[in-house]
Structure formats: structure tokens, C-alpha cells
Design a protein around this motif. Structure first.
Motif, PDB file in Angstrom:
ATOM      1  N   THR A   9       0.832  -1.203   0.000  1.00 32.22           N
ATOM      2  CA  THR A   9       0.000   0.000   0.000  1.00 32.22           C
ATOM      3  C   THR A   9       0.866   1.252   0.000  1.00 32.22           C
ATOM      4  O   THR A   9       0.581   2.217  -0.718  1.00 32.22           O
ATOM      5  CB  THR A   9      -0.945  -0.003   1.214  1.00 32.22           C
ATOM      6  N   VAL A  35      -5.746   6.345   6.027  1.00 26.91           N
ATOM      7  CA  VAL A  35      -7.058   5.692   6.103  1.00 26.91           C
ATOM      8  C   VAL A  35      -7.004   4.336   5.406  1.00 26.91           C
ATOM      9  O   VAL A  35      -7.525   3.340   5.921  1.00 26.91           O
ATOM     10  CB  VAL A  35      -8.162   6.592   5.502  1.00 26.91           C
ATOM     11  N   THR A  36      -6.372   4.273   4.265  1.00 30.22           N
ATOM     12  CA  THR A  36      -6.259   3.011   3.532  1.00 30.22           C
ATOM     13  C   THR A  36      -5.464   1.988   4.335  1.00 30.22           C
ATOM     14  O   THR A  36      -5.849   0.817   4.404  1.00 30.22           O
ATOM     15  CB  THR A  36      -5.608   3.252   2.157  1.00 30.22           C
ATOM     16  N   CYS A  93      -7.576   0.839   7.469  1.00 28.02           N
ATOM     17  CA  CYS A  93      -8.747   0.017   7.131  1.00 28.02           C
ATOM     18  C   CYS A  93      -8.389  -1.453   6.920  1.00 28.02           C
ATOM     19  O   CYS A  93      -9.272  -2.314   6.966  1.00 28.02           O
ATOM     20  CB  CYS A  93      -9.454   0.563   5.908  1.00 28.02           C
ATOM     21  N   ALA A 103     -14.172  -3.355   6.293  1.00 26.70           N
ATOM     22  CA  ALA A 103     -13.734  -2.020   5.877  1.00 26.70           C
ATOM     23  C   ALA A 103     -12.570  -2.112   4.898  1.00 26.70           C
ATOM     24  O   ALA A 103     -12.385  -1.223   4.068  1.00 26.70           O
ATOM     25  CB  ALA A 103     -13.336  -1.181   7.079  1.00 26.70           C
ATOM     26  N   SER A 104     -11.810  -3.186   4.983  1.00 26.72           N
ATOM     27  CA  SER A 104     -10.681  -3.341   4.073  1.00 26.72           C
ATOM     28  C   SER A 104     -11.148  -3.421   2.619  1.00 26.72           C
ATOM     29  O   SER A 104     -10.475  -2.921   1.722  1.00 26.72           O
ATOM     30  CB  SER A 104      -9.857  -4.570   4.439  1.00 26.72           C
ATOM     31  N   TRP A 133     -13.894  -1.949   1.405  1.00 27.80           N
ATOM     32  CA  TRP A 133     -14.283  -0.593   1.049  1.00 27.80           C
ATOM     33  C   TRP A 133     -13.040   0.235   0.718  1.00 27.80           C
ATOM     34  O   TRP A 133     -13.018   0.975  -0.282  1.00 27.80           O
ATOM     35  CB  TRP A 133     -15.070   0.051   2.202  1.00 27.80           C
ATOM     36  N   ALA A 134     -12.017   0.108   1.541  1.00 26.48           N
ATOM     37  CA  ALA A 134     -10.783   0.874   1.324  1.00 26.48           C
ATOM     38  C   ALA A 134     -10.099   0.449   0.026  1.00 26.48           C
ATOM     39  O   ALA A 134      -9.559   1.292  -0.703  1.00 26.48           O
ATOM     40  CB  ALA A 134      -9.835   0.692   2.500  1.00 26.48           C
ATOM     41  N   GLU A 135     -10.139  -0.839  -0.273  1.00 22.31           N
ATOM     42  CA  GLU A 135      -9.540  -1.326  -1.513  1.00 22.31           C
ATOM     43  C   GLU A 135     -10.261  -0.730  -2.719  1.00 22.31           C
ATOM     44  O   GLU A 135      -9.623  -0.208  -3.642  1.00 22.31           O
ATOM     45  CB  GLU A 135      -9.609  -2.848  -1.561  1.00 22.31           C
ATOM     46  N   ARG A 144     -12.076   1.953  -2.827  1.00 23.31           N
ATOM     47  CA  ARG A 144     -11.834   3.400  -2.793  1.00 23.31           C
ATOM     48  C   ARG A 144     -10.447   3.732  -3.366  1.00 23.31           C
ATOM     49  O   ARG A 144     -10.300   4.654  -4.169  1.00 23.31           O
ATOM     50  CB  ARG A 144     -11.955   3.874  -1.345  1.00 23.31           C
ATOM     51  N   ALA A 145      -9.449   2.969  -2.963  1.00 21.20           N
ATOM     52  CA  ALA A 145      -8.081   3.215  -3.430  1.00 21.20           C
ATOM     53  C   ALA A 145      -7.951   2.936  -4.928  1.00 21.20           C
ATOM     54  O   ALA A 145      -7.287   3.698  -5.649  1.00 21.20           O
ATOM     55  CB  ALA A 145      -7.103   2.344  -2.647  1.00 21.20           C
TER      56      ALA A 145
END
Length: 113
Positions: free
Chosen positions: A65, A81-82, A85, A91-92, A94-96, A98-99
């Protein structure tokens, strides 16, 4: 950039799945099952081995990351945040997502297709 993004996708998915197996299946089996039962043994096995695998792979996730964040020029709050998460079940994912969307939006040429 494309290689860093693909590596991130793979490790984020693996770490997220292992965390869910650990928290949703392993820990409840270990702590909510009767002593000496097969469920308790399965819970012990899952928390020990999946927990160790998740811990080591989370370190790989952090590095992957961070590498992607530098190549994609993410700002510090987005990167933090990434990274954080990755420790929260569900949440991981969602973060993936999002990223990936953020990176593809900022760098459409190198990461498309």
C-alpha cells in the motif's frame, strides 16, 4: 503503476478475507465453544494459523500500500485511512475499492484495462 495497483488488489483481497475468517469464524469458535469440543479445536486452529498468516501478510499489505501510495501520489490522510482500514473487517474491502477508484481516476492511462 499498473503492477503496483495489481499487487495491491491481490494482497488487499487476501488480507481482507483472512481477517474475516479470523474474526467471524475463528475467534467465535475458540471463545464460544465448549472446552474439548471439535468446534473449540477448529477455533484454536483457525486463530493460531490464520492469525499468524494474517499478521505476516498484513505487513506485506502495509508495504504494498505504501509503494502504491507513493507511485500514485496519494496524500497522507488518504494513505493512512487506507492502511488503517486493513485492520477492520469488511472495511478493508471498502478501502480497496476506494483506493482503486482513486488511483484510476488520477492516473487513467497507466492503469486502465
Amino acid at each position: 503503476m499498473k503492477a503496483a495497483l495489481n499487487a495491491y488488489k491481490v494482497i488487499a483481497t487476501i488480507v481482507g478475507c483472512l481477517l474475516i475468517v479470523l474474526v467471524v469464524i475463528g475467534v467465535p469458535l475458540e471463545f464460544l465453544s465448549a472446552d474439548g469440543s471439535g468446534a473449540k479445536s477448529a477455533g484454536n486452529f483457525l486463530t493460531e494459523y490464520v492469525g499468524i498468516a494474517h499478521g505476516w501478510l498484513y505487513m506485506v499489505y502495509l508495504v504494498t500500500t505504501f509503494v502504491l501510495s507513493r507511485r500514485a501520489r496519494w496524500d497522507v490522510p488518504f494513505t493512512l485511512v487506507t492502511l488503517i482500514c486493513g485492520t477492520i473487517p469488511f472495511a478493508s474491502f471498502w478501502a480497496e475499492l476506494r483506493a482503486i477508484r482513486h488511483t484510476q481516476a488520477k492516473h487513467p492511462e497507466p492503469v486502465s484495462a
